[in-house]
Design a protein around this motif. Sequence first.
Motif, mmCIF file in Angstrom:
data_model
loop_
_atom_site.group_PDB
_atom_site.id
_atom_site.type_symbol
_atom_site.label_atom_id
_atom_site.label_comp_id
_atom_site.label_asym_id
_atom_site.label_seq_id
_atom_site.Cartn_x
_atom_site.Cartn_y
_atom_site.Cartn_z
ATOM 1 N N THR A 207 0.796 -1.043 0.066
ATOM 2 C CA THR A 207 0.330 -0.397 -0.331
ATOM 3 C C THR A 207 0.808 0.862 -0.012
ATOM 4 O OG1 THR A 207 -1.186 1.179 1.378
ATOM 5 C CG2 THR A 207 -0.024 -0.040 2.997
ATOM 6 N N VAL A 208 0.559 1.799 -0.495
ATOM 7 C CA VAL A 208 1.361 3.267 -1.094
ATOM 8 C C VAL A 208 0.738 4.219 0.262
ATOM 9 C CG1 VAL A 208 1.642 3.266 -3.209
ATOM 10 C CG2 VAL A 208 -0.300 4.636 -2.406
ATOM 11 N N PHE A 209 -0.330 4.192 0.724
ATOM 12 C CA PHE A 209 -1.073 5.581 2.338
ATOM 13 C C PHE A 209 -0.707 4.405 3.511
ATOM 14 C CE2 PHE A 209 -3.616 4.947 -1.933
ATOM 15 C CZ PHE A 209 -3.527 6.438 -2.325
ATOM 16 N N LYS A 210 -0.749 5.235 4.255
ATOM 17 C CA LYS A 210 -0.268 5.389 5.384
ATOM 18 C C LYS A 210 -1.137 5.679 6.619
ATOM 19 C CE LYS A 210 4.636 3.533 5.471
ATOM 20 N NZ LYS A 210 5.091 3.537 3.645
ATOM 21 N N LYS A 444 -8.711 6.798 -2.641
ATOM 22 C CA LYS A 444 -9.335 6.526 -1.582
ATOM 23 C C LYS A 444 -8.708 5.507 -0.582
ATOM 24 C CE LYS A 444 -14.150 8.239 -3.323
ATOM 25 N NZ LYS A 444 -15.960 7.721 -3.455
ATOM 26 N N ASN A 445 -8.544 5.768 1.005
ATOM 27 C CA ASN A 445 -7.978 5.369 1.371
ATOM 28 C C ASN A 445 -9.129 5.928 2.512
ATOM 29 O OD1 ASN A 445 -5.664 3.571 2.471
ATOM 30 N ND2 ASN A 445 -4.818 4.719 3.964
ATOM 31 N N GLU A 446 -9.573 4.284 2.954
ATOM 32 C CA GLU A 446 -10.166 4.440 4.436
ATOM 33 C C GLU A 446 -11.060 5.756 3.856
ATOM 34 O OE1 GLU A 446 -8.086 4.216 8.362
ATOM 35 O OE2 GLU A 446 -6.788 2.018 7.464
ATOM 36 N N ASN A 447 -10.861 6.712 5.094
ATOM 37 C CA ASN A 447 -11.799 7.381 4.826
ATOM 38 C C ASN A 447 -11.506 9.454 4.474
ATOM 39 O OD1 ASN A 447 -13.937 6.997 6.357
ATOM 40 N ND2 ASN A 447 -13.138 7.619 8.032
ATOM 41 N N ASN A 478 0.652 16.188 -0.070
ATOM 42 C CA ASN A 478 0.017 15.624 1.448
ATOM 43 C C ASN A 478 1.620 14.478 1.653
ATOM 44 O OD1 ASN A 478 -0.483 12.575 2.363
ATOM 45 N ND2 ASN A 478 -0.598 14.694 3.726
ATOM 46 N N SER A 479 1.192 14.427 0.458
ATOM 47 C CA SER A 479 3.359 13.267 0.136
ATOM 48 C C SER A 479 3.388 12.347 -1.447
ATOM 49 C CB SER A 479 3.133 11.820 0.602
ATOM 50 O OG SER A 479 1.773 10.840 0.126
ATOM 51 N N LYS A 480 4.876 11.857 -1.510
ATOM 52 C CA LYS A 480 4.818 11.645 -2.502
ATOM 53 C C LYS A 480 5.522 9.394 -2.609
ATOM 54 C CE LYS A 480 9.199 11.767 -6.205
ATOM 55 N NZ LYS A 480 9.845 13.078 -5.870
#
Length: 505
Positions: A207-210, A444-447, A478-480
Amino acid sequence: MRKKLQSLLFLTVVSVLFASCASILNPVNQKVTVVNKFPKSQVFVDGVSQGEGMNVVSKVKRDGYVKQIKITSEGYKPVYKVFYQTKKSPFYIMSWIPFGILIYPPFLDGHVKSYDYKKELVVDEKPLAISRRNEDDKFVYLKNTSFDVKKEDLKIKRIKSKNYNKTNDKSKQIGGIDEDVKFDNSIFSEAVQTILNENNYSDNSNTVFKNKSNTLYISANISKIEFDNLYAYHMYREVGWLVTKAEIEWEIFDLYDQSKFKKKFTAKSGEFVIDKKESIKESVENAIEQSFYNFMNESEVKKIIKKDKEEKIHFDYLTLQTDQKVNNIEDALSSSVTIKREKSHGSGCVVSKDGYIVTNFHVVSGSEKITVLDSNGKEFEAKLIRKNEQLDLALIKVDATFKSSFSLNDNKYMVGDDIFVIGTPASTELGQTLTKGIVSGTRKNENNIYIQIDASVNPGNSGGALVKKSGEFIGIVNSKLAGLGYEGLGFSIPIQKIKEGLFLN
């Protein structure tokens, strides 16, 4: 005379034969029972499995070498011990019969086979349960590791095994250490990362999202190391093994680099055969492993690694004052700021003429002092007004008046639209840097919702503006996704989430 010579020859031959009774009559292998306290344990001797259970009968070769024993059990940390032939075989008594009067024959019986192991090897070490991650726990990632061992904090000792763990320390320090020691930190980081992987703390789903609810980081620092070279005399020669003691400080952080818990442990490795090439490395890694499990078994850490329940964040709605809205790239540049903290920096977006600025929470987290640089390089001290850690958002304020500011209208965007990123990449000297790209997708990731972009994003761009060619504000960076082989994978938080998360009108 001839009969006397024959008798003497016969006496000599028989003496030699009897002098080697233990060597001749003792079998090559001996049965040794390994007794341990581990449920469903598996016992290995020199890497070869001997069986399973709490009483394992092992077949061990009488060859004069120190044997490496390893005991494993599902859910418990492995135990490493050594053992060797410690006493003369009972057949040794036959070396005294019938020519014991000659005295010397028994001392000739010194072959490796003439010595026995103890019939039982009792491992009374208490099993240390391994704290494995379950579904209710957060993922734990390695932040950094370091060896910070000064010359006075590295000890190499020679200790007689019978004196080990006694109150009167009869050991003596050996070796010549006259400068600060440099260790290969890869040994440390690889050992910790292996533990995390083996115990399911690393997220292997790619996953790319934390997010804050499921992410933690740990760091560790070794400040003291002692190598204990234990030795004994066996078959008129010396045998030895190694035990490592290490003082390690562990610290656990949340997603935003906020320290949650810190503690120092002194851990001791198992026993490792010293004549192996990998002995030192294996011993150090085992001490690190012991220290890690001690840390993870702390009650405070167990609380911290539990997934956070979703916080219900609520603020009174704040109405922002905007006079001159951003209508072009030039206005967008002047409405962008650099945010400085003690050891890093980020970017921000002015959203009111009286000095309200939105940014990422990770840009300002843990900072006692927040400094804002406007597009002209003028510095202002900022205050944190509100935050939303779940969405990585923060609202700060400076005592200043801005000519123009971004409006928080729900500006539309589509995949393929041209976009621009404004921020301060790499250095505070590069404030208001403009890069171009397109909207690559919506994720989308969770909310959470993210705008995926391919524009150049670097450290320091976080919290910076994402705008259209007309200057319309559509979100903040936000991020990369970084790493070898990754390029053009940046993510931004859209306006609607900024307004919802910070309760802004």
